[in-house]
Design a protein around this motif. Structure first.
Motif, short mmCIF file in Angstrom:
data_model
loop_
_atom_site.label_atom_id
_atom_site.label_comp_id
_atom_site.label_asym_id
_atom_site.label_seq_id
_atom_site.Cartn_x
_atom_site.Cartn_y
_atom_site.Cartn_z
N LEU A 111 -11.05 -4.11 4.62
CA LEU A 111 -11.99 -4.23 5.74
C LEU A 111 -11.25 -4.24 7.07
CD1 LEU A 111 -14.46 -6.96 4.43
CD2 LEU A 111 -14.99 -4.55 4.91
N GLY A 112 -11.89 -3.69 8.08
CA GLY A 112 -11.31 -3.74 9.42
C GLY A 112 -10.94 -5.15 9.83
N SER A 113 -11.81 -6.11 9.52
CA SER A 113 -11.51 -7.49 9.89
C SER A 113 -10.22 -7.98 9.26
CB SER A 113 -12.67 -8.41 9.45
OG SER A 113 -13.87 -8.04 10.10
N GLU A 114 -9.87 -7.44 8.11
CA GLU A 114 -8.65 -7.89 7.41
C GLU A 114 -7.40 -7.16 7.89
OE1 GLU A 114 -8.75 -10.40 5.09
OE2 GLU A 114 -10.88 -10.60 5.57
N VAL A 115 -7.52 -5.88 8.19
CA VAL A 115 -6.31 -5.11 8.49
C VAL A 115 -5.93 -5.18 9.97
CG1 VAL A 115 -6.66 -3.57 6.54
CG2 VAL A 115 -7.51 -2.89 8.79
N LEU A 116 -6.89 -5.44 10.82
CA LEU A 116 -6.55 -5.59 12.24
C LEU A 116 -5.66 -6.81 12.42
CD1 LEU A 116 -10.06 -4.66 13.56
CD2 LEU A 116 -7.97 -3.58 14.38
N ASN A 117 -4.72 -6.72 13.34
CA ASN A 117 -3.75 -7.80 13.60
C ASN A 117 -2.81 -8.06 12.42
OD1 ASN A 117 -4.62 -8.33 16.18
ND2 ASN A 117 -5.96 -10.02 15.60
N ASP A 118 -2.77 -7.16 11.45
CA ASP A 118 -2.06 -7.49 10.22
C ASP A 118 -1.08 -6.41 9.79
OD1 ASP A 118 -1.64 -9.32 8.09
OD2 ASP A 118 -2.70 -7.96 6.75
N VAL A 119 0.11 -6.83 9.42
CA VAL A 119 1.00 -6.02 8.59
C VAL A 119 1.29 -6.85 7.34
CG1 VAL A 119 3.28 -4.94 8.37
CG2 VAL A 119 2.03 -4.78 10.52
N SER A 120 1.23 -6.21 6.18
CA SER A 120 1.50 -6.92 4.93
C SER A 120 2.26 -6.01 3.99
CB SER A 120 0.18 -7.36 4.28
OG SER A 120 -0.61 -6.23 3.96
N ALA A 121 2.91 -6.61 3.02
CA ALA A 121 3.58 -5.86 1.96
C ALA A 121 2.71 -5.91 0.71
CB ALA A 121 4.95 -6.47 1.67
N TYR A 122 2.84 -4.90 -0.13
CA TYR A 122 2.05 -4.89 -1.36
C TYR A 122 2.81 -4.10 -2.43
CZ TYR A 122 0.61 -0.11 -0.15
OH TYR A 122 0.61 1.24 0.17
N LYS A 123 2.49 -4.33 -3.68
CA LYS A 123 3.13 -3.62 -4.80
C LYS A 123 4.64 -3.56 -4.61
CE LYS A 123 -0.78 -0.57 -6.03
NZ LYS A 123 -1.21 0.82 -6.27
N VAL A 124 5.22 -4.67 -4.22
CA VAL A 124 6.67 -4.70 -3.93
C VAL A 124 7.46 -4.43 -5.21
CG1 VAL A 124 8.56 -6.11 -3.07
CG2 VAL A 124 6.29 -6.29 -2.02
N GLY A 125 8.20 -3.36 -5.20
CA GLY A 125 8.99 -3.00 -6.38
C GLY A 125 8.18 -2.42 -7.52
N THR A 126 6.87 -2.29 -7.34
CA THR A 126 6.03 -1.83 -8.45
C THR A 126 5.14 -0.64 -8.07
OG1 THR A 126 4.22 -3.33 -7.90
CG2 THR A 126 5.93 -4.19 -9.36
N HIS A 127 5.36 -0.03 -6.93
CA HIS A 127 4.46 1.04 -6.49
C HIS A 127 4.66 2.29 -7.35
CE1 HIS A 127 2.48 4.02 -3.94
NE2 HIS A 127 1.86 3.01 -3.37
N GLN A 128 3.58 2.96 -7.65
CA GLN A 128 3.61 4.11 -8.56
C GLN A 128 4.36 5.31 -7.99
OE1 GLN A 128 0.89 2.76 -7.14
NE2 GLN A 128 -0.36 4.37 -6.20
#
Lengths: 337, 337, 337, 337
Positions: free
Chosen positions: C189-206
């Motif tokens: 959601l826009g409310s979640e991604v605005l103002n945000d940088v995050s990491a995800y699937k660290v070491g596990t991305h396809q």
């Protein structure tokens, strides 16, 4: 030991902001946070920003969960407040952030909302004449809609003072995305809202009758916009001046109305409101002018839709209802940049 | 009556955040806010979000302006702290948010900054072993650089515990735009930073030696990124594991290091940090894993560059120096969404 | 009369970008656009930016819908390409934007994706040595993953030239939100991604095995980040230099690799890539240095994840397969600011 | 070989967009790009997104630089167009993106701009009745202001058809930051515009008389807003209906006005414009309704301020002046998401 409070509907954005404000409030203790579809999950699973609530679980939204509370905040979907409020123990105070108990005229309710009209509660906008005392004396308070606060603070004093014509009011208000809630709808994705301003519910938004009720406007054209920011409302309110009042005089109406208000700032002449300046706060910025060529008063307001537009307002009302200092746990200072 | 504090260099973003935190601090009273080029202007002219400071003017940054202060925060450009600190009355405590007094080795200073090295003060990162007591006993404290906090909190315990190799550390850290300051440079315009992530000062950023000093890393590849958000740093820290420690064991190192820290949260396993969750707070979120295929520990941290990365950190140090509760006026809860 | 092409899976973001590029392509004519859950809806209902396609409906994704097409682009969820490709008429060329036919080693497929491995097609990255001719000769091409393009263009020539050690590669890459697709998930959601940088699937991305396959890296630590912008990938690629090559020499490797490439720009020395500069384009910006203290080559790339990272790449491959000018309907110029 | 064109003032955002459009235009060849303070710098130094112009330098803005041009685009600061235009060789066609030659009434000029009024040129809005032919016949064309396009396309047909009262028009229009130009002013920093919507020049914006001139409005309240996006204008235009026309009839006025226009889309009933849908394009999205309760027509438009609001419009005019297809090098399709 503070007053024991609970939040029903703590999984959404307004509920999360209530939890944040309560966590930082010197006179309130959180005793329960509930959410139906989220019951059993950790608060920090839904609101990872609430670090101090690590380990606190959400409970189901059932009346018995509120047995220990002296005051309950309801942040439920529209139409769900009345049933829960009726099931709460006698003597529990309630502040409802939903629309259920705001409207005087059942016809207004039925035009915009499904289900039965639940009846009116004391209206939770302390800056309106007489409302501060009414809220302090009430056990049930209906906090205001976000667009309503942004529209009413600049407009209501002008109509009350007879300097703005209530029969030709135009409001265009841009809101951040949290105002649209947390349900994952396609048009609210970050990919969709970034780079985008759009209009929606033009002339049909459910806050329209509430704005008219709170301001005294009889004719209102209301256009809400969605803006690419998470929080904030900037409302542009225009109305025809009545009589011969000039810019200085209409400005003076607002200056007097809010001279002693801790959360409403009439900015220095020539400085216009910014939503960023109210981010995370319970503050409201105002400015006003008369466009002589156009024959229109133009007033602009900025608030945080989750602050003075929802949870901040609700806590301000709760403070009054509980005999706490009205500003306890709240601030007019935004988090900027 | 709180402790009398002042802010030198109150016109920038770190200075503004200091003013915001002081205004909400139960134990501090602001007695002066200064800014050379902005002297005479209203605080709210520069920081319109600080509604409670309406009417307060900025004073020139001259030693006599701090005569009433018991503690002075310096938020000056690099190279200006030593002269002002030397001119302050004896007994005044000082927290410097600039780089002037952070580095142990003068060669590190001379490589990255102009002018003379001003000498080292007590390093203001309370979560480092021994630093909390050292800060509490100090009259002069050098608060940390923003990227340094984000890099050090996940990495220092790993190197200290001998589970991460200090000779092969790679850090890539994305910062919000306020980290680049308030000078109106073309590449910092909203039109330029929106829709954009970019790298800058690759391998040449002035925080590099400070990260090495604070973490114990001997070899560090540091790449800072600029991200389209006003606040926040997300640091990705990778290092080779030493010995046979697995993911659970390196995680345990961080868990133990921060078990009692009020501002550092090791997130539940599998949950990764978000800068938005630290917005406006003094909190830090951490997560860590071992990528077995790559043979690397990967730790990620999120902070608010103006909070735990600057003004929040400085207030935390001041609390310690003044014998106030360490968390007074601060919160680990971010303002989200 | 252009070549008749169709898009299977036209309702998502990559599909929409294909439609946009085809609409502006002088040598391609769109004969069908399909989407299973969206069949029957207007293209402009899903992609309101595609004004020139007003009145065009989406068709169901069934083999007979592609009867008139000479080339079909597949922008389907992973695992759906093989079945549709097998059902297409003989002689129809296919470019697959999904992962189904990219990986050489079935074990890589099975580790990251459900279902059977569909077998490898010609790999659609024309800038790799030999691939341009291979693509031109192929009837089935598997276009590249977005992170793979951003990682491979800077890294593959360095490993091929023997100046970068394939055994210690670290990539941290920040992507815009469209890379996460169009399914309305709460964290997007826009409310979640605005103002945000995050990491995800660290070491596990396809995309990890595909990056290794395309670059020759044997050990790869890959951390993807989500950044608050709709499009763009900025990849920071670091590797240990082998031998004594200096910054100038590693830079020369990239300069020679891409001297004649229309879509890859090695920027002037000291200028670092910006995703905004590639917005809406098929371009890639590169820069490289050696951090002597850290003993690491640091290369940075910027692309548009929907352009050179998906639909642009696919059209470039189609141009080659169809004997059209390779740059037809594409540009290296981004839309900025 | 295309028509030889030049851009005077190529260092700003409108100038950069002109260069981008010319680079992708099948019938135009760029022979000169100039910028006074940027003369000697590479185009890609100022516009790193224009990869195909690598190696092209900016020249000084002097008449002799345009000797080879058949048509010159002027993207100069207000007040500089007349002198340069007068110094160009006879026979050179000119499209001015500045305000110098737009206004009919010198009094309007003197109220909002410094210096002498340069006199009126053919007004460059092809969709206005009669203007397409006038532009095609002209050697000097004054392209439109960005807010003027966004206001005029929805409003002018309504006033011309007699269904909207020209004496009570209210426009509130939100613009992306590129509309404020490229001068590095403090309030335009990314740190300031992110999370922020604000109003500015309320009732005093210099586009006010041009909107009145282009639409026929006699009384206009105009409030511009700054929104956190790089491009785009969303204009909300309200006026009182005259007579008894209903929503269907006012909609029909716009439907007929733009039935054959390649760049103006009246959206399906109930669908409202999004600026993101016009990003990077020359398109305009429109929607209209009547709010019966408020007694107001509400029309909403979306454009790209650098596209249909500036450079796209200018290229469309140039196409007409040069006898090229009106849509050459332009598209109504935006770059989204």
């Amino acid at each position: 030991m503070g007053v024991r409070v609970a939040v029903a509907g703590a999984s959404g954005y307004a509920g999360g902001e209530l939890l944040r404000l309560i966590a930082g409030h010197p006179g309130l203790d959180l005793v329960a946070a509930t959410g139906d579809s989220s019951a059993g999950r950790a608060v920090t699973d839904l609101h990872p920003h609430l670090a101090t609530l690590a380990g606190v679980p959400l409970r189901p939204t059932a009346p018995e969960e509120f047995a220990d509370a002296e005051l309950v905040f309801l942040a439920l979907p529209h139409g769900h407040s009345a049933a829960l409020a009726a099931a709460l123990p006698a003597g529990v105070k309630v502040v409802d952030l939903g629309a259920d108990h705001r409207l005087v005229d059942p016809a207004d309710w039925h035009r915009y909302y499904p289900g039965e009209h639940a009846g009116r509660w004391t209206y939770g906008l302390p800056e309106l004449p007489g409302q501060r005392a009414a809220i302090a004396a009430a056990d049930r308070v209906a906090a205001t809609g976000c667009y309503v606060v942004a529209s009413t603070l600049p407009l209501a004093p002008l109509i009350a003072a007879g300097v703005a014509d209530p029969d030709d009011v135009v409001v265009v208000a841009a809101s951040g995305t949290s105002g649209a809630g947390r349900s994952p709808k396609p048009h609210l994705l970050g990919s969709e809202v970034l780079n985008d301003v759009s209009a929606y519910k033009v002339g049909t938004h459910q806050h329209t009758p509430e704005i008219k009720q709170a301001t005294g406007a009889r004719s209102l054209s209301f256009t809400p916009l969605l803006a690419p920011m998470p929080r904030g409302i900037l409302a542009t309110v225009t109305a025809r001046p009545t009589g011969t009042a000039g810019a200085g005089e209409v400005r003076q109406v607002l200056a007097e109305a809010y001279a002693d208000e801790p959360f409403v700032s009439l900015l220095p002449d020539g400085t216009w409101p910014h939503t960023a300046a109210t981010f995370g706060s319970n503050g409201c910025q105002l400015q006003i002018t008369i466009d002589a060529d156009a024959g229109r008063i133009v007033a602009v307001s900025a608030i945080d839709n989750l602050g003075k537009g929802a949870a901040g307002q609700a806590v301000q009302c709760a403070n009054l209802m509980l005999g706490l200092p009205e500003t306890a746990g709240l601030t007019a200072n935004g988090v900027a940049p």
